[in-house]
Structure formats: C-alpha cells, structure tokens
Write a protein that holds these residues in place. Sequence first.
Motif, PDB file in Angstrom:
ATOM      1  N   GLY A 285       0.858  -1.228  -0.022  1.00 28.80           N
ATOM      2  CA  GLY A 285       0.064  -0.055  -0.174  1.00 28.80           C
ATOM      3  C   GLY A 285       0.847   1.294  -0.055  1.00 28.80           C
ATOM      4  N   GLY A 286       0.759   2.246   0.926  1.00 27.93           N
ATOM      5  CA  GLY A 286       1.575   3.401   0.889  1.00 27.93           C
ATOM      6  C   GLY A 286       3.131   3.282   1.395  1.00 27.93           C
ATOM      7  N   ILE A 287       3.339   2.002   1.927  1.00 24.95           N
ATOM      8  CA  ILE A 287       4.708   1.869   2.471  1.00 24.95           C
ATOM      9  C   ILE A 287       5.702   2.085   1.432  1.00 24.95           C
TER      10      ILE A 287
ATOM     11  N   ASN B  61      16.364  -2.359   8.536  1.00 23.25           N
ATOM     12  CA  ASN B  61      15.256  -1.475   8.600  1.00 23.25           C
ATOM     13  C   ASN B  61      13.855  -2.082   8.664  1.00 23.25           C
ATOM     14  N   LEU B  62      13.158  -1.338   9.366  1.00 17.83           N
ATOM     15  CA  LEU B  62      11.692  -1.958   9.437  1.00 17.83           C
ATOM     16  C   LEU B  62      10.925  -0.884   8.918  1.00 17.83           C
ATOM     17  N   LEU B  63       9.808  -1.056   8.096  1.00 18.07           N
ATOM     18  CA  LEU B  63       8.869  -0.181   7.541  1.00 18.07           C
ATOM     19  C   LEU B  63       7.505  -0.719   7.776  1.00 18.07           C
ATOM     20  N   ILE B  64       6.652   0.258   8.465  1.00 19.09           N
ATOM     21  CA  ILE B  64       5.399  -0.314   8.879  1.00 19.09           C
ATOM     22  C   ILE B  64       4.307   0.859   8.428  1.00 19.09           C
ATOM     23  N   GLY B  65       3.306   0.446   7.868  1.00 22.20           N
ATOM     24  CA  GLY B  65       2.160   1.340   7.277  1.00 22.20           C
ATOM     25  C   GLY B  65       1.158   0.602   6.982  1.00 22.20           C
ATOM     26  N   ARG B  66       0.007   1.097   6.394  1.00 21.07           N
ATOM     27  CA  ARG B  66      -1.115   0.713   5.898  1.00 21.07           C
ATOM     28  C   ARG B  66      -0.978  -0.016   4.675  1.00 21.07           C
ATOM     29  N   GLY B  67      -1.395  -1.259   4.543  1.00 18.74           N
ATOM     30  CA  GLY B  67      -1.103  -2.210   3.580  1.00 18.74           C
ATOM     31  C   GLY B  67      -2.126  -2.078   2.360  1.00 18.74           C
ATOM     32  N   ALA B  68      -3.078  -1.421   2.450  1.00 23.30           N
ATOM     33  CA  ALA B  68      -4.227  -1.510   1.455  1.00 23.30           C
ATOM     34  C   ALA B  68      -5.086  -0.201   1.981  1.00 23.30           C
ATOM     35  N   GLY B  69      -6.330   0.100   1.029  1.00 21.19           N
ATOM     36  CA  GLY B  69      -6.998   1.148   1.284  1.00 21.19           C
ATOM     37  C   GLY B  69      -6.834   2.099   0.156  1.00 21.19           C
ATOM     38  N   ALA B  70      -7.982   2.852  -0.283  1.00 21.86           N
ATOM     39  CA  ALA B  70      -7.986   3.672  -1.260  1.00 21.86           C
ATOM     40  C   ALA B  70      -6.975   4.896  -1.212  1.00 21.86           C
TER      41      ALA B  70
ATOM     42  N   PRO C 269      -4.191   5.244   1.394  1.00 22.21           N
ATOM     43  CA  PRO C 269      -2.733   4.839   1.460  1.00 22.21           C
ATOM     44  C   PRO C 269      -2.214   4.267   0.001  1.00 22.21           C
ATOM     45  N   THR C 270      -3.003   3.432  -0.675  1.00 27.22           N
ATOM     46  CA  THR C 270      -2.597   2.902  -2.088  1.00 27.22           C
ATOM     47  C   THR C 270      -2.576   4.233  -2.933  1.00 27.22           C
ATOM     48  N   GLY C 271      -3.636   4.942  -3.076  1.00 27.52           N
ATOM     49  CA  GLY C 271      -3.618   6.190  -3.942  1.00 27.52           C
ATOM     50  C   GLY C 271      -2.438   7.156  -3.474  1.00 27.52           C
ATOM     51  N   SER C 272      -1.947   7.317  -2.372  1.00 29.15           N
ATOM     52  CA  SER C 272      -0.831   7.969  -2.101  1.00 29.15           C
ATOM     53  C   SER C 272       0.370   7.364  -2.785  1.00 29.15           C
ATOM     54  N   ALA C 273       0.549   6.180  -2.923  1.00 29.10           N
ATOM     55  CA  ALA C 273       1.826   5.689  -3.433  1.00 29.10           C
ATOM     56  C   ALA C 273       1.655   5.780  -5.178  1.00 29.10           C
ATOM     57  N   VAL C 274       0.317   5.645  -5.757  1.00 25.07           N
ATOM     58  CA  VAL C 274       0.146   5.814  -6.937  1.00 25.07           C
ATOM     59  C   VAL C 274       0.420   7.332  -7.344  1.00 25.07           C
ATOM     60  N   VAL C 275       0.025   8.176  -6.659  1.00 19.80           N
ATOM     61  CA  VAL C 275       0.328   9.580  -7.138  1.00 19.80           C
ATOM     62  C   VAL C 275       1.531   9.949  -6.943  1.00 19.80           C
TER      63      VAL C 275
END
Lengths: 439, 439
Positions: free
Chosen positions: A134-136, A294-303, A305-311
């Motif tokens: 998602g957004g990670i 290194n550890l990265l944690i975040g929301r793995g799904a959802g319009a 968080p995922t949209g943030s990665a797309v944009v």
Amino acid sequence: MQTIQIGLLGLGNVGTGVVQILQQQAVLIAQRLGTELALKKVATRTPDRPREVTLQAGQLSGDVMDVLRDPEIGIVIELIGGYEPARTYILEALQQGKHVVTANKAVLAQHGQELFEAARHHGVDIGFEASVGGGIPIIRTIKEAFVANRFVTIASIINGTTNYILSRMSDQGLRFEEALKEAQDLGFAEADPSFDVDGIDAAQKISLLASLAYGTWVRQEDVYTEGITKVTQLDIAYARELGYCVKLLALAKRDGDRLGVRVHPALVAAEAELASVQGSYNAVSVTGDMVGRNLLIGRGAGAFPTGSAVVGDVVDVARNILRSSSGRVPPQGYETLYENELSLQDIDDITCKYYLRFQVLDQPGVLSAIAGILGEQGISIETVIQKGRSADQSDTVSVVMMTHEAKEQAVRRALEAIQTLPRVQGETMRIRVEDSGAD
Amino acid sequence: MQTIQIGLLGLGNVGTGVVQILQQQAVLIAQRLGTELALKKVATRTPDRPREVTLQAGQLSGDVMDVLRDPEIGIVIELIGGYEPARTYILEALQQGKHVVTANKAVLAQHGQELFEAARHHGVDIGFEASVGGGIPIIRTIKEAFVANRFVTIASIINGTTNYILSRMSDQGLRFEEALKEAQDLGFAEADPSFDVDGIDAAQKISLLASLAYGTWVRQEDVYTEGITKVTQLDIAYARELGYCVKLLALAKRDGDRLGVRVHPALVAAEAELASVQGSYNAVSVTGDMVGRNLLIGRGAGAFPTGSAVVGDVVDVARNILRSSSGRVPPQGYETLYENELSLQDIDDITCKYYLRFQVLDQPGVLSAIAGILGEQGISIETVIQKGRSADQSDTVSVVMMTHEAKEQAVRRALEAIQTLPRVQGETMRIRVEDSGAD
C-alpha cells in the motif's frame, strides 16, 4: 506552466481514491512538482454508475482506447487489477509511448519481465510502488535508497487480510472461520478469500520484492507458499505460552549463492517488532549488508494509502517527463547485468526451529516413540508441552514440541514416519519459527 | 562506460565507511547504475595517519582544494561535519558546478536555505539523506514517496545517544550519569555530551525534516528544546507504573495554520511501537493526510548505515548526471512557492496530558493545596500516585499526577504557583505525554 495529462483505467476503490487525491491535492502537488497534473480521461466499464467523485462531462468513458490512444495523455494509471486485460492495456500504453503507473502486483508477478522490457524498449517509465505494501515506500527503498547494499533478508507481513484474521484469532480467541467472516463483513476479505488466505497475494508481492532486491527473476510459482487455513486457536494459544505469536510471513533470504523465497505461517517472538504489527497494517523488514536492518510499517491497503503511492509514482514519472530523463531508474533497479545468477533454494534445504503439535492417544510410550523418530533424523527438542486430557477431546491429547534448529527435509521425513504411528491421530501441525525479524 | 569521479572531504568514521562501501560494492553499484563510480581524491587534515582503508598513492590529500578545484570531480561528499569550514567548502563546491552529498545536519539546520539556494542557482544537486536517521530513508520518503500528502505529524526518536541512555536507565536501572558514562565508553556519546543530551542534535534534525515536510523554513532556534539531563530513575519507574516509557521525542505537528516543532522527553505508551525502539536505533513516525501513519525504524548512526545513505545519494546524483536531469527533485521538495506560510506555534499553546512529580513534605493538606492550584488553572487530574516515605528521603515524599489534556500555559502557571508552596521542596518534574505515535 506546462500541464501533464493523465489517463486512468479503472474506477474502483483505489481508482476513486486516486481521483480524490488528484483533485484535493492539486495545488500542493503543483507547488512541489512545478507543473499541474490534469486528469484528462477515466475509463471504466460502468461509466454511468453514480460515483463518490465528481467528474466533468467527457472525463468518463466506457472505452479504454479513449485513454490508450489519446495522444495528449502522457501517463496511464492502470487500476483494473488481475492478469488480463490489464497486461494487454499496459503493453498498449507502453507501445504508444505512454508512461504507466500501476498497483497491480498480479500482472507484475506473472508478466513483470515482459512489461519491464517493453518499458525499456519504448523508453518510458513503469511505476509500481503501490503494488506492494500500500502506502509503504518499500519499492523505492529497495531500488533507490538501499542501492549500495547487497540484500541479506526481507521478512514481511504484506497481506492485511490474513494479518487481520490472525490478530483477531489471537486477541479475541476467534476461530479462523469466525475471524474470516468478520473480515468479509468489514470489507477486508473477498467473498472468495482463497487469494489471501492461501498466501497467493503475499507470494506475488514477495516474488516482486525479491526480483528487485536480488536482481534475478523470481516468479510466483518459484515461491514456496502455505496459507493460514490450518492454523487453529490451539496453536495460537500454545505459541503464546512459548512466547511467540503467529504471523503469515513472506520471506526472501540469501544463503550463499542460493535464494529462498517463501510464504507461510511462522512463529515470531512476542517481543519482536513484527509481532506488534496488528490488524490490517503491513510491515517489511529489510536487511542490507551495509545499512543493517530497517523496518517499515504502514497501511498495506485502502484507497488513500494505496492512492498516495500511485500519485507519488505519477509525480516521479512527471519529473522525468519535465527533465527528459525517462528510464532514469530502470524498472528492476539494475541498469546492466543482474547481480548474479542466484539459484533458488528448495524448501527442503532451509534450516530453522519448528513448532510441532501432535494429536495422540493418551497412552504410555507415545512420547518416546515420537522423540525417538525425531532423534533418528537428528532433530533435538528444546521444549515439550503435554497437558492432561481436555473435556471435548476425550480420546486424544496435544503434544507440542519446539525443536532446536533443524533441516526442513529431516523434519518432513520425521513427520512422515510419525504419521504412521498407530497412536498418532490426525495431521501433525508444523509451523516454522522465524527470527530474522530480530537482531 | 562513462566513469563518474567523486571527491571526499573528511575521513573519519563515516568517511571511512563510505570509502569501504565504494570499494566493496563497486561491481554491484556499477550493475545497478550502469556506470562506474571512481573515488578520485580524499582530502583529510591528517593524510599521513594510518587508516583502516587502503587508498592508492595520490588518492589522499591534505588540501581540500585538491578536491574542490579538480575539474574531473563531479560529486563532492562532505563528511567534515559542523558549521565551518563545512559551509564554505560546500558553497565552493556548488560554485564550481559540483554536486554535493552531505551527512551534515548542523550546517543544513543553520545554513540550509543558503546552501539549497546556491545549489539551485548553480544547477546542481545537494543530497542529504544521511543527515537524519542514519540509514533510514526518511528524507526521500518525505520529499518523494509522500509527495501527494499534506503532513500531519512527525514523531521521531532521532538521537541514538539519548535513546541508548534512556533504554539503559529503563532496562538496567542505571542513573543518568552511569548510563552516559557507559555510552561514552562504548563510543555512542561524545566526551562533551551536551550536543546530544541537551537535545540540540535532535532539534537540528527535526528542524530539517519539518522544513521539508511543511514547505516553510524552520531553523534550529525555532525548535523548543529540552534535553534528558533532568530525567531520573524515579520518573522512569513511575512512568512504567502508569504504563509508559520515557523517550526523547522530536516532534513536528501541524495544528491548523500553526506548526509546532519541539524536542523534549515524553511519556510514550508502553504498547506503542515507538516505545519498542531500543538502544541506538532511530525511528520516525510520519503521518500524511492520505497515506496515514508510517513508521520507519533503523540504525540512526554508524559508519555503514550512514555510509549506505551517503552512497545512495551519490548514485541518485550520478543518475541525474547521466540523464542531465540535475535539480529533478528540488532540495526542499518544492519547485515553486511553499505550501503556505505556516506560523510557528509557541510551546505555551500546545495541549497534551502531563506527568507531574512533586517532592513534598509529608504533611496534611499538601495534596489538596496542589490539586487546588491545578483546578484553578482548569487542569483536571486523571491519576495520583502517592506512596509512603522512602528510607533515603526521610523528609519528603513524591506525589505523582497524570493530568487530563491541558494547555501548556495553564500547566506552567500552575507549577509556578505550586513552587511557592512552603511544603513543596525542590523543582517539580514535568514530562509531556505524547500519543501521536499511536492510532
């Protein structure tokens, strides 16, 4: 100010989120990018359906070719998902000289090599940060931030549905079926949940991460995959008693010149950071030989968080358009030869500790028979838990063992032999213990 | 294959790590970048000192101008640290048309605006991922991955020395002075530790992160800064009893059109992920309005983690050189106007829960006097802990209170009034409670 025109394929959950982000953050993005992004056309199979987002007349179309063949559109966002027709549309966009941004891990796990080569051939970019976690920002961390590292291990929780189910089984004592039903009611799981609960989604994602990190193509079918459907409350309770919790891990580990890539339930030490990743969160632990873990944690799904990665990817591609620097970072992160030809490790060759739960008739000698067979295979036992008969299982008891480090092949052979013992009932539960998340 | 020539200023701990990475990973980096990186010249004040790394004759120089004036050198790595002469050297390199990569948060916190403008003016890049959080890719996450987000909160542990000291005080029951001594013996703390323990290092780093995230210049002196020297074992023990641990947090929070940036000890809920960040690890929790909360954890210092970030930036700059795309991402992440003119929030205006520890004479009426003053300022109390007299403090006892949410100004006024009560001895301990790391 030059405007960069964008086309979107697919207006589902994430597609709607992307439209909202492009609308709400238009000024902010223009300030950061120095150019406006304009969503020229959105293609969907159902252009007449009422929407959460407001689009202008002419912005919506029922024909993907209105996006793929529009000469003004420079960037195509593919959010249809699945293998086909997504693959065909992406190839068409690349052939038309359009850059592509996608969240589609399925098409990349299956056809990544073809799509990446097509992008390079046509001199355009393909962005796919949203396809894993998602957004990670895990894709750009592996390809760019950690470019000075040989990767040692990736240990990840990258399927939110199964993490939610296991969290609920653990925290609320729900059975698998109850937790699954709850996840379905909340929209975290599909009506047909097999893609998630059988580990396929996680296998696609880890195959992609491993391909980027290790510079060798790992396909989904190369990933040893076990889902969570056999994990019971009983195992979760015993794991807790032993100081562990149960997580579905997606792992990629380099062991000399071999690379092991696998998805399976695993016991993770309760105090490890991965153990604290709850509900629909995702987490990726990446260990490089220079940067360490290194550890990265975040929301793995959802319009959103995922949209943030797309944009984020769209802006990246737009920066390349503005500077004529397309292909600046190659899709897989390697410009010339791959790092080496790592061979894939067979699951039989891994070594770890094992949690074993046998259901046995409560008769003298059964423990010594099991221990004897394990000993013959060179497997030594760290801990045994055997309790009295429970009320509802009147003729069998659970014998739980935690082994020391052992080879998978030896464990498999031992379990095959133990299964033939007359006093061993039903299938033995075997869960691997994973400590690569720890230091 | 084109070779990109690099010059290095400074051959201390991180400089030596960078040389080793460039040597050991040369083939891997060339495969990923498509071009070789060559370390042409290293300038150090002590070129004749024996080194852990092997450099060829002519590679070492005692004169920085051998790097800054070499026309073949395209990228200068500045690892001298401090304000001057680092600032002068960086400006000289930029003026010579050389790209700069630095790990120097001090010079950026103080002179970032000047240096960033010089880089833009001369059309070259300045990379500084290594300046905050060692190997953690936090700079590029804020500037690039989360470009579609307005930032809500940054909550971070970005000083490894103080985190190590607080972890040891908490886990081993050491006093501050003992834990500091241990950190100094292990090389985690400087002989003069004030830069770390007074929070200055963390203030420089959060000022930089806030400047990037919020598109407004935050200088070190804009950051409200309190160190950890007043935190006692007693406070750590009471915090634990209340379900918290004590961390030195560096925070940036948007509150409407105001931006609060501060560094101070804080109570963090024991089950929060930031609480589990131990020893010399760093962690940055970033919340964007679209992506939600992301947490990045990794080694915040050390030759190889920091060197990994330095070389990551070098490869980034090299990719720009190869594509003639320098300036592709502007230093601060904003191409045109800043997001807005946020005004800085005064510490008096923040609102949070407070941990208060009063040392009082064990006499009737003192609790009601304190509670009365708090009540006059509108501060309500959630929890009170008052225990019997301890053996070693025969005439005073501790009264610990956890307040509900209150305004800093009210708490400050109340504490000033309470301090004048005759039965209140010594200074009252006040630690803010921070929950923005949680969901």
